[in-house]
Design an enzyme around this catalytic site. Structure first.
Site, PDB file in Angstrom:
ATOM      1  N   SER A  75       0.733  -1.452   0.435  1.00 48.35           N
ATOM      2  CA  SER A  75       0.028  -0.334   0.140  1.00 48.35           C
ATOM      3  C   SER A  75       1.006   1.283   0.001  1.00 48.35           C
ATOM      4  O   SER A  75       1.536   1.632  -0.886  1.00 48.35           O
ATOM      5  CB  SER A  75      -1.230   0.020   1.153  1.00 48.35           C
ATOM      6  N   ASP A  89      -9.985  -5.442  -3.372  1.00 46.03           N
ATOM      7  CA  ASP A  89      -9.915  -4.658  -2.309  1.00 46.03           C
ATOM      8  C   ASP A  89      -9.993  -3.458  -2.829  1.00 46.03           C
ATOM      9  O   ASP A  89     -10.710  -2.595  -3.578  1.00 46.03           O
ATOM     10  CB  ASP A  89      -8.133  -4.001  -3.130  1.00 46.03           C
ATOM     11  N   HIS A 130      -7.268  -6.279   0.585  1.00 46.35           N
ATOM     12  CA  HIS A 130      -6.488  -4.942   0.882  1.00 46.35           C
ATOM     13  C   HIS A 130      -5.552  -5.872   2.198  1.00 46.35           C
ATOM     14  O   HIS A 130      -4.800  -5.151   2.592  1.00 46.35           O
ATOM     15  CB  HIS A 130      -6.095  -3.421   1.345  1.00 46.35           C
TER      16      HIS A 130
END
EC number: 3.1.2.12
Length: 253
Positions: A120, A197, A231
């Site tokens: 991320s 996600d 995620h």
């Protein structure tokens, strides 16, 4: 600054390559080392893994703890140029210079063999560190990276706070812009992205922009869209062995 470090059995007798992991928003150095399940693969391939924190802490800067996506836990791997952040929030220099010097001086690391990966915000960090320093890292990979921060809400908030309102300065920390001027030192990029996600759907990650830029520059990138994954660290733990293998191929060459 705190960091976590994993030493494989091989490090007892010889110097080993270093693989740096950069974590995402709200994380500390603990998230990866307790959740990712990387140890077996790192042991097998003889890699030292280093996981730094995501920001300085306890700087007593007004507003540093007000939001989860700016300030504490959200350093965005840039060197801030704006007050009051510029003194402490220098995560880019920390990750690329200060931390490796510390690691090389105190642990059995081969300083010539170094790679980087992350998740991320940390995937963004890994990509920019590799792209800004051709030849410094043998390989790079990322899980669900923020690929084009100048165009996404997270990036706009962080960059305007740390780097000021001149958006031309933001491009120096944006992987999609950096790859367009990458001088072509061989770099093999692996990216995994969960198809379910929420942040992909919300337009925070923008991997298509990065892939298009890589294709145009003929920079090799393997992008895998993983069905059913979000995620989370379940996603990371599922594919971490593939990423360790990807780095080992270059670090142990």
């Amino acid at each position: 600054m705190k960091f976590g470090i994993y030493l494989p059995p091989k490090a007892e007798t010889e110097k080993c390559p270093a693989l740096y992991w950069l974590s995402g928003l709200t994380c500390t150095e603990q998230n990866f080392i307790s959740k990712a399940g990387y140890q077996q693969a790192a042991s097998e391939h003889g890699l030292i893994i280093i996981a730094p924190d995501t920001s300085p802490r306890g700087c007593s800067i007004k507003g540093e703890d007000e939001s989860w996506d700016f300030g504490t836990g959200a350093g965005f791997y840039v060197d801030a140029t704006e007050d009051p952040w510029k003194t402490n929030y220098r995560m880019y220099s920390y990750v690329t210079e200060e931390l490796p010097r510390l690691i090389n001086a105190n642990f059995p690391v081969d300083p010539q063999r170094m790679s980087i990966f992350g998740h991320s915000m940390g995937g963004h960090g890994a990509l920019i560190c590799a792209l800004k320093n051709p030849g410094k890292y043998k390989s790079v990979s990322a899980f669900a990276p923020i690929c084009n921060p100048v165009l996404c809400p997270w990036g706009k908030k962080a960059f305007s706070g740390y780097l000021g309102t001149d958006q031309s300065k933001w491009k120096a920390y944006d992987a999609t812009h950096l790859v367009k001027s990458y001088p072509g030192s061989q770099l093999d990029i692996l990216i995994d992205q969960g198809k379910d996600d929420q942040f992909l759907t919300d337009g925070q990650l923008l991997p298509d922009n990065f892939i298009a830029a890589c294709t145009e520059k003929k920079v090799p990138v393997v992008f895998r869209l993983q069905e059913g994954y979000d995620h989370s660290y379940y996603f990371i733990a599922t594919f971490i062995t593939d990423h360790i293998r990807h780095h080992a191929k270059y670090l142990n060459a």
